[in-house]
Design an enzyme around this catalytic site. Structure first.
Site, PDB file in Angstrom:
ATOM      1  N   TYR A   1      -4.199  -0.383   9.914  1.00 47.80           N
ATOM      2  CA  TYR A   1      -3.971  -0.729   8.514  1.00 47.80           C
ATOM      3  C   TYR A   1      -2.544  -0.369   8.112  1.00 47.80           C
ATOM      4  CZ  TYR A   1      -4.645  -0.825   3.425  1.00 47.80           C
ATOM      5  OH  TYR A   1      -4.533  -1.089   2.076  1.00 47.80           O
TER       6      TYR A   1
ATOM      7  N   SER B   1       0.848  -1.191   0.000  1.00 52.92           N
ATOM      8  CA  SER B   1       0.000   0.000   0.000  1.00 52.92           C
ATOM      9  C   SER B   1       0.881   1.237   0.000  1.00 52.92           C
ATOM     10  CB  SER B   1      -0.876  -0.022   1.261  1.00 52.92           C
ATOM     11  OG  SER B   1      -1.506   1.225   1.496  1.00 52.92           O
TER      12      SER B   1
END
Length: 253
Positions: A158, A145
């Site tokens: 996250y 990510s």
């Protein structure tokens, strides 16, 4: 040169293949000739992916699986071999982002995020490695990510998990590359998926994020196709332990 990108004869297991990035990668790998097993919790979404692959002339099978249950991942790996044989490609695309501030994070939401995004990719990969070693070839593709290298609001769990994915990718590469098993990660920028729906529904935010890229636009799911196939194909034989950003230059600015 086309043989370098040909996946005919390969078997791919794609977790989270019922929607978003996982779905798109499953379709791309099938288009390059791989037999694809789609693993996810929601059977109806897997069936949509399977139907899309078959409509394009590919071969796919569905595997309904609770990927949060770490103790069942050996069973998931065994079931994944049944439709087409042992996978030599694994794409760890299943993931969640609960979107909580630090004050809102609970032990339960923290553990669930870390389990799905970080722990499952390791233990599922490890379960599939023995068969890859027997074949003398394997490809593991993790999904990293932007938050592998930078932070965003309301994403502390996250971000921690995706930072871990970057290091997990490197460590797995060191562990298994001598056996012919490469491990790399794709780090997407902003793409329209179920996971990023809150971002795209926030008025003006998608446009602001697009302006932060070098290309002036956010990602479209088909932008993932080439890199996903490349990292799964013979063309990437000497590439391992890398986190490759596909973000329109977001991290370049």
């Amino acid at each position: 040169m086309t043989d370098q990108f040909d996946l005919t004869g390969s078997v791919a297991l794609v977790t989270g293949g019922g929607s978003g990035i996982g779905q798109r990668i499953a379709i791309a790998l099938a288009g390059a000739g791989a037999w694809v097993v789609v693993a996810a919790r929601r059977l109806e979404k897997q069936e949509e992916t399977k139907a899309g692959i078959e409509a394009g002339g590919g071969n796919a099978a569905c595997l309904q699986a609770d990927l949060e249950n770490i103790g069942k991942l050996d069973e998931v790996a065994a079931k994944a071999t049944q439709p087409f044989g042992a996978p030599d490609i694994l794409v760890n695309a299943a993931g969640i982002n609960v979107r909580q501030s630090a004050a809102e994070v609970t032990p339960e939401s923290w553990n669930r995020t870390l389990n799905i995004n970080l722990t499952t990719p390791f233990f599922l990969s490890r379960a599939l490695v023995p068969a890859m070693k027997e074949k003398g070839r394997g490809r593991i593709v993790n999904i990293a990510s932007l938050q592998t290298v930078r932070a965003f609001p309301a994403s502390i769990a996250y971000g921690a998990s995706k930072g871990g994915v970057g290091q997990l990718t490197r460590a797995m590469a060191v562990e298994w590359s001598r056996d012919g098993i490469t491990c790399n990660a794709i780090a997407p920028g902003f793409f329209p998926t179920e996971l990023t729906a809150p971002v795209y529904e926030d008025q003006g935010r998608p446009e602001a994020l697009a302006a932060q890229t070098a290309m002036g636009r956010n990602g479209e799911l088909n932008d993932l196709d080439g890199l996903a196939v490349f990292l799964s194909a013979p063309a990437s034989d000497y590439i391992t332990g890398q986190v490759i950003f596909i973000d329109g230059g977001f991290t370049a600015k």
